[in-house]
Design an enzyme around this catalytic site. Structure first.
Site, mmCIF file in Angstrom:
data_model
loop_
_atom_site.group_PDB
_atom_site.id
_atom_site.type_symbol
_atom_site.label_atom_id
_atom_site.label_comp_id
_atom_site.label_asym_id
_atom_site.label_seq_id
_atom_site.Cartn_x
_atom_site.Cartn_y
_atom_site.Cartn_z
ATOM 1 N N ASP A 18 38.382 38.436 24.299
ATOM 2 C CA ASP A 18 39.152 37.276 24.767
ATOM 3 C C ASP A 18 39.642 36.413 23.603
ATOM 4 O O ASP A 18 38.982 36.329 22.567
ATOM 5 C CB ASP A 18 38.242 36.442 25.689
ATOM 6 N N ASN A 66 44.776 41.653 35.290
ATOM 7 C CA ASN A 66 45.746 41.458 34.203
ATOM 8 C C ASN A 66 47.168 41.917 34.550
ATOM 9 O O ASN A 66 48.125 41.574 33.854
ATOM 10 C CB ASN A 66 45.296 42.161 32.907
HETATM 11 C C1 FPP Z 1 42.266 38.606 26.678
HETATM 12 O O1 FPP Z 1 42.782 37.630 25.782
HETATM 13 C C2 FPP Z 1 42.659 39.917 26.220
HETATM 14 C C3 FPP Z 1 43.311 40.837 26.955
HETATM 15 C C4 FPP Z 1 43.738 40.615 28.335
HETATM 16 C C5 FPP Z 1 43.692 42.138 26.369
HETATM 17 C C6 FPP Z 1 42.674 42.751 25.426
HETATM 18 C C7 FPP Z 1 43.293 43.904 24.766
HETATM 19 C C8 FPP Z 1 43.269 44.143 23.445
HETATM 20 C C9 FPP Z 1 42.520 43.329 22.465
HETATM 21 C C10 FPP Z 1 43.993 45.329 22.912
HETATM 22 C C11 FPP Z 1 43.015 46.463 22.868
HETATM 23 C C12 FPP Z 1 43.663 47.614 22.302
HETATM 24 C C13 FPP Z 1 43.176 48.848 22.405
HETATM 25 C C14 FPP Z 1 43.891 49.887 21.663
HETATM 26 C C15 FPP Z 1 41.987 49.208 23.191
HETATM 27 P P1 FPP Z 1 43.867 36.615 26.315
HETATM 28 O O2 FPP Z 1 45.193 37.227 26.167
HETATM 29 O O3 FPP Z 1 43.515 36.215 27.707
HETATM 30 O O4 FPP Z 1 43.713 35.417 25.332
HETATM 31 P P2 FPP Z 1 43.801 33.881 25.695
HETATM 32 O O5 FPP Z 1 42.631 33.591 26.594
HETATM 33 O O6 FPP Z 1 43.694 33.213 24.379
HETATM 34 O O7 FPP Z 1 45.116 33.652 26.366
#
Ligand code: FPP
Length: 237
Positions: A18, A66
């Site tokens: 996250d 998501n």
């Molecule tokens: C949450 O952070 C993250 C996600 C919804 C996506 C996680 C995916 C990756 C890190 C890419 C992984 C890649 C591979 C190749 C497995 P957020 O976007 O909700 O962050 P925020 O809370 O700051 O908005």
């Protein structure tokens, strides 16, 4: 480098990746740049876990919720997953087993087929098992298991009294994998958000304010030291 004794390390760690969006926003960049950095952090952490001898690691890469994100963000995440899947097809020498948790069909036939092929081709690799939760939700995991059980009862393969915790555990996407010992969530949020809810019944939880793209092996060492200092009682005394 980690100072914790091997016997005090968790067998299975779950990571909630996250904070990618906030990482990018802090730098005045579009959110997708955060996901790209997040994917880089994921690769580093997976490599480090293998190096220090963690047997099972699960990353929450994309939840069933998501899909409601803006299209360009979803497109970027799909691109990152696609790149990773193509990349790992080339490194059988890693001796890492790959398992995808969640319903693959949502990613389209081509990608779903590649995911199944990777699972098949890596099933005997035994140094470490890497699980990617993609289109995954903990409640959906339990529903998926419950439907299989209902069908087994309907077909008279089992009776309702045969349903127990081990039957359910075995039918989850993580069937055969030990429960999570440690769940790590960076970015300051303190909740599970539907990640491995059955499998983390006795897991230790570790929260840090560091955003996922900044979560380095050094940050993982801190979490492992903290884990090693905890007394796990599993309901006993
Ligand atoms: C949450 O952070 C993250 C996600 C919804 C996506 C996680 C995916 C990756 C890190 C890419 C992984 C890649 C591979 C190749 C497995 P957020 O976007 O909700 O962050 P925020 O809370 O700051 O908005």
């Amino acid at each position: 480098m980690i100072t914790v004794n091997k016997e005090n390390l968790p067998v299975h760690i779950g990571f909630i990746m996250d904070g990618n969006g906030r990482w990018a926003q802090k730098r005045g960049l579009p959110r997708k740049f955060g996901h790209r950095e997040g994917a880089a952090a994921f690769r580093k952490i997976a490599r480090y876990c293998k190096k220090i001898g963690i047997r099972y690691i699960t990353f929450y890469a994309f939840s069933t919720e998501n899909w409601s994100r803006p299209k360009d963000e979803i497109d970027e995440l799909m691109k990152l997953f696609g790149e990773y899947i193509d990349e790992v097809s080339d490194y059988a020498e890693e001796n890492t087993r790959l398992i995808f948790l969640g319903d693959k069909s949502a990613f389209g036939k081509e990608m779903a087929d590649k995911m199944s092929e990777l699972e098949r081709n890596s099933r005997d690799f035994s140094d470490m098992t890497l699980m990617l939760a993609m289109n995954y939700g903990g409640r959906n995991d339990i529903v998926h298991a419950a439907r299989q059980i209902a069908a087994m009862v309907e077909n008279k393969e089992i009776r309702h009294t045969d349903v127990d915790e081990s039957l359910i555990s075995g039918l989850l996407y993580t069937g055969g994998i030990p429960d999570a010992d440690l769940i790590i969530r960076p970015s300051g949020e303190k909740r599970l958000s539907n990640f491995l809810i059955w499998q983390s019944a006795y897991a230790e939880l570790y929260f840090t304010d560091v955003l996922w793209p900044d979560f380095t092996p050094k940050e993982l060492d801190k979490a492992l030291e903290d884990f090693a200092s905890r007394k796990r009682r599993f309901g006993g005394v």
